[in-house]
Write a protein that holds these residues in place. Structure first.
Motif, PDB file in Angstrom:
ATOM      1  N   ALA A  20      50.940  29.155  45.774  1.00 28.00           N
ATOM      2  CA  ALA A  20      51.522  29.190  44.431  1.00 28.00           C
ATOM      3  C   ALA A  20      50.458  29.026  43.353  1.00 28.00           C
ATOM      4  O   ALA A  20      50.398  29.806  42.393  1.00 28.00           O
ATOM      5  N   ALA A  21      49.605  28.033  43.510  1.00 25.60           N
ATOM      6  CA  ALA A  21      48.570  27.779  42.498  1.00 25.60           C
ATOM      7  C   ALA A  21      47.546  28.910  42.452  1.00 25.60           C
ATOM      8  O   ALA A  21      47.168  29.381  41.368  1.00 25.60           O
ATOM      9  N   THR A  22      47.095  29.358  43.620  1.00 27.37           N
ATOM     10  CA  THR A  22      46.069  30.403  43.630  1.00 27.37           C
ATOM     11  C   THR A  22      46.624  31.736  43.156  1.00 27.37           C
ATOM     12  O   THR A  22      45.898  32.537  42.560  1.00 27.37           O
ATOM     13  N   ALA A  23      47.905  31.995  43.404  1.00 26.42           N
ATOM     14  CA  ALA A  23      48.517  33.222  42.896  1.00 26.42           C
ATOM     15  C   ALA A  23      48.548  33.200  41.375  1.00 26.42           C
ATOM     16  O   ALA A  23      48.273  34.217  40.718  1.00 26.42           O
ATOM     17  N   SER A  24      48.874  32.051  40.798  1.00 27.02           N
ATOM     18  CA  SER A  24      48.885  31.946  39.336  1.00 27.02           C
ATOM     19  C   SER A  24      47.483  32.083  38.756  1.00 27.02           C
ATOM     20  O   SER A  24      47.282  32.741  37.724  1.00 27.02           O
ATOM     21  N   VAL A  25      46.495  31.476  39.406  1.00 26.73           N
ATOM     22  CA  VAL A  25      45.110  31.632  38.949  1.00 26.73           C
ATOM     23  C   VAL A  25      44.711  33.104  38.983  1.00 26.73           C
ATOM     24  O   VAL A  25      44.131  33.643  38.027  1.00 26.73           O
ATOM     25  N   ALA A  26      45.016  33.770  40.088  1.00 23.39           N
ATOM     26  CA  ALA A  26      44.664  35.182  40.219  1.00 23.39           C
ATOM     27  C   ALA A  26      45.355  36.034  39.160  1.00 23.39           C
ATOM     28  O   ALA A  26      44.745  36.935  38.580  1.00 23.39           O
ATOM     29  N   LYS A  27      46.634  35.749  38.904  1.00 19.80           N
ATOM     30  CA  LYS A  27      47.365  36.539  37.907  1.00 19.80           C
ATOM     31  C   LYS A  27      46.779  36.352  36.517  1.00 19.80           C
ATOM     32  O   LYS A  27      46.665  37.308  35.740  1.00 19.80           O
ATOM     33  N   MET A  28      46.408  35.120  36.179  1.00 16.03           N
ATOM     34  CA  MET A  28      45.780  34.862  34.881  1.00 16.03           C
ATOM     35  C   MET A  28      44.450  35.604  34.766  1.00 16.03           C
ATOM     36  O   MET A  28      44.211  36.360  33.812  1.00 16.03           O
ATOM     37  N   VAL A  29      43.581  35.382  35.745  1.00 21.56           N
ATOM     38  CA  VAL A  29      42.219  35.912  35.682  1.00 21.56           C
ATOM     39  C   VAL A  29      42.213  37.435  35.749  1.00 21.56           C
ATOM     40  O   VAL A  29      41.535  38.106  34.962  1.00 21.56           O
ATOM     41  N   CYS A  30      42.969  37.987  36.690  1.00 13.90           N
ATOM     42  CA  CYS A  30      42.922  39.436  36.904  1.00 13.90           C
ATOM     43  C   CYS A  30      43.615  40.212  35.791  1.00 13.90           C
ATOM     44  O   CYS A  30      43.156  41.298  35.413  1.00 13.90           O
ATOM     45  N   SER A  31      44.709  39.683  35.263  1.00 16.10           N
ATOM     46  CA  SER A  31      45.396  40.369  34.165  1.00 16.10           C
ATOM     47  C   SER A  31      44.494  40.476  32.947  1.00 16.10           C
ATOM     48  O   SER A  31      44.391  41.533  32.316  1.00 16.10           O
ATOM     49  N   GLU A  32      43.827  39.371  32.620  1.00 15.34           N
ATOM     50  CA  GLU A  32      42.960  39.374  31.447  1.00 15.34           C
ATOM     51  C   GLU A  32      41.703  40.208  31.694  1.00 15.34           C
ATOM     52  O   GLU A  32      41.247  40.935  30.808  1.00 15.34           O
ATOM     53  N   ALA A  33      41.149  40.122  32.895  1.00 15.17           N
ATOM     54  CA  ALA A  33      39.945  40.883  33.210  1.00 15.17           C
ATOM     55  C   ALA A  33      40.212  42.383  33.189  1.00 15.17           C
ATOM     56  O   ALA A  33      39.426  43.161  32.618  1.00 15.17           O
ATOM     57  N   PHE A  34      41.309  42.801  33.804  1.00 14.88           N
ATOM     58  CA  PHE A  34      41.623  44.224  33.872  1.00 14.88           C
ATOM     59  C   PHE A  34      41.824  44.808  32.473  1.00 14.88           C
ATOM     60  O   PHE A  34      41.253  45.857  32.132  1.00 14.88           O
ATOM     61  N   LEU A  35      42.594  44.136  31.645  1.00 13.48           N
ATOM     62  CA  LEU A  35      42.823  44.652  30.299  1.00 13.48           C
ATOM     63  C   LEU A  35      41.523  44.673  29.503  1.00 13.48           C
ATOM     64  O   LEU A  35      41.230  45.646  28.795  1.00 13.48           O
ATOM     65  N   HIS A  36      40.725  43.625  29.625  1.00 10.54           N
ATOM     66  CA  HIS A  36      39.439  43.550  28.933  1.00 10.54           C
ATOM     67  C   HIS A  36      38.546  44.719  29.340  1.00 10.54           C
ATOM     68  O   HIS A  36      37.969  45.415  28.491  1.00 10.54           O
ATOM     69  N   VAL A  37      38.413  44.940  30.641  1.00  4.92           N
ATOM     70  CA  VAL A  37      37.527  45.982  31.150  1.00  4.92           C
ATOM     71  C   VAL A  37      38.068  47.376  30.824  1.00  4.92           C
ATOM     72  O   VAL A  37      37.307  48.286  30.471  1.00  4.92           O
ATOM     73  N   ALA A  38      39.372  47.551  30.919  1.00  3.19           N
ATOM     74  CA  ALA A  38      39.969  48.856  30.609  1.00  3.19           C
ATOM     75  C   ALA A  38      39.750  49.226  29.140  1.00  3.19           C
ATOM     76  O   ALA A  38      39.434  50.381  28.817  1.00  3.19           O
ATOM     77  N   LEU A  39      39.899  48.254  28.262  1.00  9.38           N
ATOM     78  CA  LEU A  39      39.684  48.514  26.836  1.00  9.38           C
ATOM     79  C   LEU A  39      38.209  48.787  26.544  1.00  9.38           C
ATOM     80  O   LEU A  39      37.877  49.682  25.746  1.00  9.38           O
ATOM     81  N   ASP A  40      37.310  48.035  27.174  1.00  5.23           N
ATOM     82  CA  ASP A  40      35.885  48.269  26.959  1.00  5.23           C
ATOM     83  C   ASP A  40      35.465  49.629  27.510  1.00  5.23           C
ATOM     84  O   ASP A  40      34.598  50.308  26.932  1.00  5.23           O
ATOM     85  N   ASN A  41      36.051  50.026  28.619  1.00  2.00           N
ATOM     86  CA  ASN A  41      35.772  51.357  29.158  1.00  2.00           C
ATOM     87  C   ASN A  41      36.172  52.426  28.145  1.00  2.00           C
ATOM     88  O   ASN A  41      35.430  53.390  27.902  1.00  2.00           O
TER      89      ASN A  41
END
Length: 371
Positions: free
Chosen positions: A300-321
């Protein structure tokens, strides 16, 4: 599975998707109502055996775990694959397995594994984070049969799924019910969403006949686990797509010439690409750890960490691309645009980063206890 075998799995899946899911195919499929190619769906199941990853051998699967399934989802995210794989394998199949209902597994899982059936799972009506209080469907029992009533406004691949699994309120509590899509009383309406590479539908149930999966009234706990497993799969998909955005940006920075030199030689572009790399690597670490603990109390905790980190990273990288590509990256004709849409849509599914930050704080507080 050892690292070398995971690398081999990644290579096989990437080669297949490079050949069968290029940009032209993605754009063609996302313009169709079904949103996927049935021949490719069956080929992934039969020749590659991808549908069996994450499914125990006793039900016809490969007996591999979430680490292997995460690699598959990374490659599917990288290719922006148009397919009901996520809804069928990461959601519906995992819900049945988590229920502990052997009869249901025997009835349904084989069809998912061999590609003869697709499925979806309704946790709540709007694809939000798992919350028993958000379950709006209800089911009445009469004469040994269940009848489902209500509406689910947003269901992944709900318009094409052969089997619909739905959480519903029953007299005994929240139960998981299986509905055959062709049953009388099911109305399905395709929807045009932000991310057109993944299809959604509104489903309405007017007293449709359904079969119970797992113990009546006991679905809340195993559906919470299923939701977290689906989150890990989704974040793996986000990481693969983010890596593709980084690769696109670096390749373009090497090729695009301005003022007589590649734009990648400019300090501002170098720094932006370096920041994108840091974002991707951090997200990959979060997903890898979540996949490793997928069947422990830490999920539960690691899934939430992953969702936070990956959601923000993906959007950040997609916009920078998109920004590195300049004006052309903002056009509908360029693939950078498709990745931004996927990034924003997946950020919202199963709870946004703010929700998971709050959830993580609650989980940590509960673990530490009162001070």
């Amino acid at each position: 599975m050892p690292t070398g075998e995971l690398d081999e799995l990644r290579a096989v899946v990437r080669d297949y998707l490079t050949a069968t899911s290029p940009s032209e195919t993605v754009r063609k499929l996302m313009a169709t109502e079904t949103g996927y190619d049935e021949a490719s769906w069956r080929q992934m199941a039969g020749e590659l055996g991808l549908h069996g990853i994450g499914v125990p051998e006793r039900w016809g699967g490969a007996g591999a775990g979430m680490a292997e399934l995460a690699v598959v989802f990374q490659e599917m995210g990288r290719a922006l694959l148009c397919s009901p794989f996520f809804a069928t394998i990461a959601m519906a199949a995992q819900a049945i397995l988590a229920s502990g209902d052997d009869a249901a597994a025997e009835e349904f899982i084989a069809g998912f594994v061999d590609g003869s059936a697709t499925a979806t799972l309704i946790l709540n009506g709007r694809l939000g984070a798992w919350d028993p209080g958000a379950v709006t469907l209800r089911a009445d029992r009469s004469g040994g049969a269940y009848r489902v009533h209500g509406e689910a406004p947003l269901v992944i691949d709900g318009h094409t799924a052969d089997v619909i699994l739905a959480a519903a309120n029953t007299e005994a509590g929240i139960s998981l019910l299986a509905i055959r899509a062709g049953s009388e009383g099911v109305r399905r309406t395709p929807l045009a969403g932000l991310d057109r590479t993944r299809k959604f539908a509104r489903l309405e149930f007017g007293g449709v006949r359904a079969a119970l999966i797992g113990p009546e009234g006991a679905a809340a706990n195993f559906l919470a686990h299923t939701s977290d497993l689906a989150i890990v799969a989704l974040t793996a998909e986000q990481v693969g797509a983010a890596q593709r955005c980084l690769d696109m940006a670096v390749d373009y920075a090497k090729q695009r010439i301005q003022f007589g030199r590649p734009i990648g030689s400019f300090q501002a572009i170098k720094h932006r690409c370096a920041d994108m790399l840091v974002q991707v690597e951090g997200a990959l670490s979060a997903v890898t750890h979540a996949a490793e603990v997928a069947h422990t109390d830490d999920l539960a905790a690691t899934a939430s960490v992953a969702k936070m980190v990956c959601s923000e990273a993906f959007l950040h990288v997609a916009l920078d691309n998109m920004r590195i590509h300049g004006g052309i990256g903002f056009t509908w004709e360029h693939d950078a645009h498709l990745f931004v849409r996927r990034a924003k849509a997946t950020q919202l599914i199963f709870g946004d980063p703010d929700y998971h930050a709050q959830r993580l704080a609650t989980l940590v507080s509960a673990t530490k206890g009162p001070t």
